[in-house]
Design a protein around this motif. Structure first.
Motif, PDB file in Angstrom:
ATOM      1  N   ARG A   6       0.826  -1.214   0.000  1.00  0.00           N
ATOM      2  CA  ARG A   6       0.000   0.000   0.000  1.00  0.00           C
ATOM      3  C   ARG A   6       0.852   1.252   0.000  1.00  0.00           C
ATOM      4  O   ARG A   6       0.575   2.210  -0.733  1.00  0.00           O
ATOM      5  N   ASP A   7       1.901   1.266   0.807  1.00  0.00           N
ATOM      6  CA  ASP A   7       2.758   2.442   0.867  1.00  0.00           C
ATOM      7  C   ASP A   7       3.471   2.671  -0.467  1.00  0.00           C
ATOM      8  O   ASP A   7       3.646   3.817  -0.902  1.00  0.00           O
ATOM      9  N   ALA A   8       3.883   1.582  -1.116  1.00  0.00           N
ATOM     10  CA  ALA A   8       4.562   1.713  -2.404  1.00  0.00           C
ATOM     11  C   ALA A   8       3.612   2.258  -3.472  1.00  0.00           C
ATOM     12  O   ALA A   8       3.994   3.108  -4.284  1.00  0.00           O
ATOM     13  N   THR A  52      16.178  -2.108  -1.057  1.00  0.00           N
ATOM     14  CA  THR A  52      15.845  -0.794  -0.529  1.00  0.00           C
ATOM     15  C   THR A  52      14.434  -0.435  -0.995  1.00  0.00           C
ATOM     16  O   THR A  52      13.836  -1.138  -1.824  1.00  0.00           O
ATOM     17  N   GLY A  53      13.926   0.683  -0.496  1.00  0.00           N
ATOM     18  CA  GLY A  53      12.602   1.109  -0.935  1.00  0.00           C
ATOM     19  C   GLY A  53      12.555   1.400  -2.422  1.00  0.00           C
ATOM     20  O   GLY A  53      11.560   1.096  -3.103  1.00  0.00           O
ATOM     21  N   THR A  54      13.615   2.006  -2.977  1.00  0.00           N
ATOM     22  CA  THR A  54      13.629   2.318  -4.403  1.00  0.00           C
ATOM     23  C   THR A  54      13.655   1.034  -5.243  1.00  0.00           C
ATOM     24  O   THR A  54      13.043   0.976  -6.314  1.00  0.00           O
ATOM     25  N   GLN A  55      14.354   0.032  -4.771  1.00  0.00           N
ATOM     26  CA  GLN A  55      14.387  -1.236  -5.502  1.00  0.00           C
ATOM     27  C   GLN A  55      13.029  -1.945  -5.438  1.00  0.00           C
ATOM     28  O   GLN A  55      12.596  -2.569  -6.409  1.00  0.00           O
ATOM     29  N   TRP A  56      12.361  -1.850  -4.333  1.00  0.00           N
ATOM     30  CA  TRP A  56      11.016  -2.417  -4.181  1.00  0.00           C
ATOM     31  C   TRP A  56      10.057  -1.769  -5.180  1.00  0.00           C
ATOM     32  O   TRP A  56       9.299  -2.455  -5.881  1.00  0.00           O
ATOM     33  N   VAL A  57      10.114  -0.457  -5.293  1.00  0.00           N
ATOM     34  CA  VAL A  57       9.257   0.253  -6.241  1.00  0.00           C
ATOM     35  C   VAL A  57       9.636  -0.109  -7.677  1.00  0.00           C
ATOM     36  O   VAL A  57       8.766  -0.274  -8.547  1.00  0.00           O
ATOM     37  N   ALA A  58      10.934  -0.244  -7.942  1.00  0.00           N
ATOM     38  CA  ALA A  58      11.374  -0.609  -9.287  1.00  0.00           C
ATOM     39  C   ALA A  58      10.837  -1.971  -9.696  1.00  0.00           C
ATOM     40  O   ALA A  58      10.451  -2.184 -10.853  1.00  0.00           O
ATOM     41  N   MET A  59      10.784  -2.922  -8.760  1.00  0.00           N
ATOM     42  CA  MET A  59      10.272  -4.252  -9.098  1.00  0.00           C
ATOM     43  C   MET A  59       8.762  -4.234  -9.339  1.00  0.00           C
ATOM     44  O   MET A  59       8.244  -5.019 -10.143  1.00  0.00           O
ATOM     45  N   LEU A  60       8.048  -3.344  -8.669  1.00  0.00           N
ATOM     46  CA  LEU A  60       6.622  -3.195  -8.963  1.00  0.00           C
ATOM     47  C   LEU A  60       6.428  -2.622 -10.366  1.00  0.00           C
ATOM     48  O   LEU A  60       5.542  -3.072 -11.114  1.00  0.00           O
ATOM     49  N   ARG A  61       7.250  -1.655 -10.728  1.00  0.00           N
ATOM     50  CA  ARG A  61       7.204  -1.133 -12.103  1.00  0.00           C
ATOM     51  C   ARG A  61       7.527  -2.244 -13.098  1.00  0.00           C
ATOM     52  O   ARG A  61       6.896  -2.351 -14.158  1.00  0.00           O
ATOM     53  N   HIS A  62       8.514  -3.032 -12.758  1.00  0.00           N
ATOM     54  CA  HIS A  62       8.936  -4.152 -13.595  1.00  0.00           C
ATOM     55  C   HIS A  62       7.755  -5.080 -13.901  1.00  0.00           C
ATOM     56  O   HIS A  62       7.526  -5.482 -15.053  1.00  0.00           O
ATOM     57  N   THR A  63       6.977  -5.406 -12.903  1.00  0.00           N
ATOM     58  CA  THR A  63       5.840  -6.300 -13.075  1.00  0.00           C
ATOM     59  C   THR A  63       4.762  -5.671 -13.947  1.00  0.00           C
ATOM     60  O   THR A  63       4.144  -6.344 -14.785  1.00  0.00           O
ATOM     61  N   VAL A  64       4.527  -4.372 -13.783  1.00  0.00           N
ATOM     62  CA  VAL A  64       3.536  -3.681 -14.606  1.00  0.00           C
ATOM     63  C   VAL A  64       3.930  -3.718 -16.079  1.00  0.00           C
ATOM     64  O   VAL A  64       3.084  -3.917 -16.961  1.00  0.00           O
ATOM     65  N   ARG A  68      -1.503   4.031 -10.778  1.00  0.00           N
ATOM     66  CA  ARG A  68      -2.900   3.806 -11.119  1.00  0.00           C
ATOM     67  C   ARG A  68      -3.145   2.401 -11.652  1.00  0.00           C
ATOM     68  O   ARG A  68      -4.214   1.832 -11.442  1.00  0.00           O
ATOM     69  N   VAL A  69      -2.161   1.841 -12.347  1.00  0.00           N
ATOM     70  CA  VAL A  69      -2.304   0.448 -12.778  1.00  0.00           C
ATOM     71  C   VAL A  69      -2.359  -0.463 -11.559  1.00  0.00           C
ATOM     72  O   VAL A  69      -3.251  -1.320 -11.425  1.00  0.00           O
ATOM     73  N   LEU A  70      -1.414  -0.301 -10.636  1.00  0.00           N
ATOM     74  CA  LEU A  70      -1.347  -1.175  -9.464  1.00  0.00           C
ATOM     75  C   LEU A  70      -2.560  -0.998  -8.560  1.00  0.00           C
ATOM     76  O   LEU A  70      -3.039  -1.974  -7.957  1.00  0.00           O
ATOM     77  N   SER A  71      -3.067   0.206  -8.459  1.00  0.00           N
ATOM     78  CA  SER A  71      -4.220   0.437  -7.574  1.00  0.00           C
ATOM     79  C   SER A  71      -5.487  -0.230  -8.092  1.00  0.00           C
ATOM     80  O   SER A  71      -6.442  -0.423  -7.326  1.00  0.00           O
ATOM     81  N   GLN A  72      -5.524  -0.602  -9.367  1.00  0.00           N
ATOM     82  CA  GLN A  72      -6.699  -1.259  -9.940  1.00  0.00           C
ATOM     83  C   GLN A  72      -6.583  -2.776  -9.954  1.00  0.00           C
ATOM     84  O   GLN A  72      -7.552  -3.472 -10.272  1.00  0.00           O
ATOM     85  N   MET A  73      -5.404  -3.295  -9.636  1.00  0.00           N
ATOM     86  CA  MET A  73      -5.193  -4.739  -9.703  1.00  0.00           C
ATOM     87  C   MET A  73      -5.565  -5.409  -8.388  1.00  0.00           C
ATOM     88  O   MET A  73      -5.452  -4.817  -7.307  1.00  0.00           O
TER      89      MET A  73
END
Length: 450
Positions: free
Chosen positions: A28-30, A83-95, A43-48
């Motif tokens: 949620r925080d990411a 790190t937090g930036t790497q966590w966010v990068a992997m979420l982008r990766h999945t999208v 917005r993509v992740l918030s709809q999944m």
């Protein structure tokens, strides 16, 4: 980004009973962070729909009958030193995997052990070239170049990387080895070897194994959900926000869709019996220029006499479905006589396995597998057609391949897709593109179990 990093630390060090809740909080925080800083991904992740379930990979896309779900594995996520930036990068990766249709495009190829690892590395490289702040073991085109010792261009489609990896493996079997997940590793690549031994292989950061469950039966429904997801996201972005996205992403968000679907049978009948393909002498017709001279032949308009059908063996089509399509084409031959030759293909066209289609339904047993390369069809046309007049080319495919094609002959082409036209990977494809998804008989066959 201290708060996201703290979320991951809390997940890694907290009690097992709190892992699911901590994983939800980290996600949620990411998403909130992305909504504020990078609205497209947020917005993509918030709809999944998000699922919490055990697994070997921190992130995974799982198919259902109606959509794709984002699966989080709390224990696996807690083991990552991100790190937090790497966590966010992997979420982008999945999208981005979802945006470029990787899960559905390569679902069949992942079922083949010899192809699975190459698919993982090719799709990850295609995605990661557009990202920064990735985990240190993430695969990029530069990393592929180091592994195979050959030039690798940046920001190419995954099909390009897959073809290059397959060619490299075929030419250097002694140098190619398999990591636990099947990716190629050069003997001198100490980083890849250490990451594999530690159970932290790059291909495991977002599990691709779940893609194999994406059977063809519900592919059209999932694709409709996927298109609607990204369409809603694109509509919610401002012009400035859309303008900051790379060109490849903007192109994927604005697919070209046919306004009025074509009836594929009518199209084939038109191709077989009504489209002129030159003229030929006919002594049963008067010569219009010199009608008094009976020894001079007249002319009649000829229609297509030779049809080359190329069947994609690497996609989601099964033997029963291909037999149905060939049977439909065979029934037309009783009315519109023509010479029809069928060529199976995946990344190459194999002329040795061609056969002539008769006026009765036939069965084609698929033997290919792996990726799809449409350019192989066009490269083979000059050799197969040899410049003869009255030619028509039909390509039966699921539509998942490269993005760009280079035509080699000015020959009419009809694409018969087993997926929606919007899912077709080729941009500005030569010829006419028709989807079979509106054909009731086709849908009935796809709904039957083989």
């Amino acid at each position: 980004m201290p708060s996201l990093t703290q979320d991951l630390k809390r997940l890694a060090t907290g009690p097992a009973a709190q892992q699911d809740a901590n994983a939800h909080q980290a996600y949620r925080d990411a998403v909130m962070y992305l909504l504020q800083t990078d609205p497209f991904y947020g917005r993509v992740l918030s709809q999944m729909t998000v699922e919490i379930a055990p697994g070997h990979s921190p992130l995974a896309l799982r198919p259902t009958a109606t959509d794709w779900r984002l699966r989080l594995a709390p224990a696996a996520l807690g083991r990552q030193d991100w790190t937090g930036t790497q966590w966010v990068a992997m979420l982008r990766h999945t999208v981005l995997h979802l945006l470029w249709q990787h899960p559905q495009r390569y679902a069949e190829a992942l079922k083949t052990p010899a192809q699975a690892g190459l698919v993982r590395w090719a799709t990850d490289a295609a995605v990661n070239d557009y990202l920064t702040d990735l985990p240190t073991t993430a695969i990029t085109s530069r990393r592929l170049q180091q592994l195979i010792g050959q030039p690798v261009q940046r920001q190419q489609d995954s099909a390009v990387y897959l073809r290059q990896l397959r060619d490299w493996r075929a030419k250097h079997p002694a140098s190619a080895r398999s990591l636990p997940t099947g990716g190629p590793a050069n003997r001198g690549d100490q980083v890849a070897r250490r990451s594999a031994e530690a159970g932290n292989d790059p291909s495991d950061l977002d599990g691709h194994a779940t893609w194999r469950a994406a059977d063809a039966t519900a592919a059209a429904t999932r694709e409709q959900w996927r298109r609607q997801l990204f369409q809603r996201t694109a509509d919610s972005l401002t012009a400035k926000q859309r303008g900051t996205l790379p060109g490849a992403m903007r192109a994927a968000l604005t697919p070209t869709v046919a306004e009025q679907p074509l009836d594929w049978r009518r199209l084939l009948k038109r191709g077989l019996g009504q489209v002129p393909a030159g003229r030929q002498p006919a002594f049963g017709r008067f010569n219009r220029r010199q009608p008094a001279r009976m020894e001079l032949p007249g002319q009649i308009v000829t229609t297509w006499q030779k049809i080359s059908v190329f069947v994609d063996e690497s996609g989601s089509m099964g033997n029963r479905e291909i037999s149905y399509l060939l049977g439909q084409l065979a029934t037309l031959l009783a009315v519109y006589p023509a010479q029809v030759t069928v060529y199976p293909f995946d990344t190459v066209v194999d002329p040795q396995r061609r056969f002539s289609l008769q006026r009765r339904p036939q069965h084609l047993m698929r033997t290919g597998g792996g990726g799809t390369r449409f350019q192989a069809v066009f490269d083979a046309l000059p050799r197969l057609l040899q410049g003869a007049a009255g030619q028509l080319v039909i390509i039966l495919t699921d539509g998942y391949g490269e993005r760009q094609l280079q035509p080699t002959l000015p020959v009419p082409v009809i694409w018969l897709l087993t997926s929606p036209v919007a899912a077709f990977s080729v941009k500005n494809a030569p010829g006419t593109v028709v989807s079979l998804t509106t054909d009731p008989q086709w849908q009935a066959i796809r709904g039957q179990k083989s």
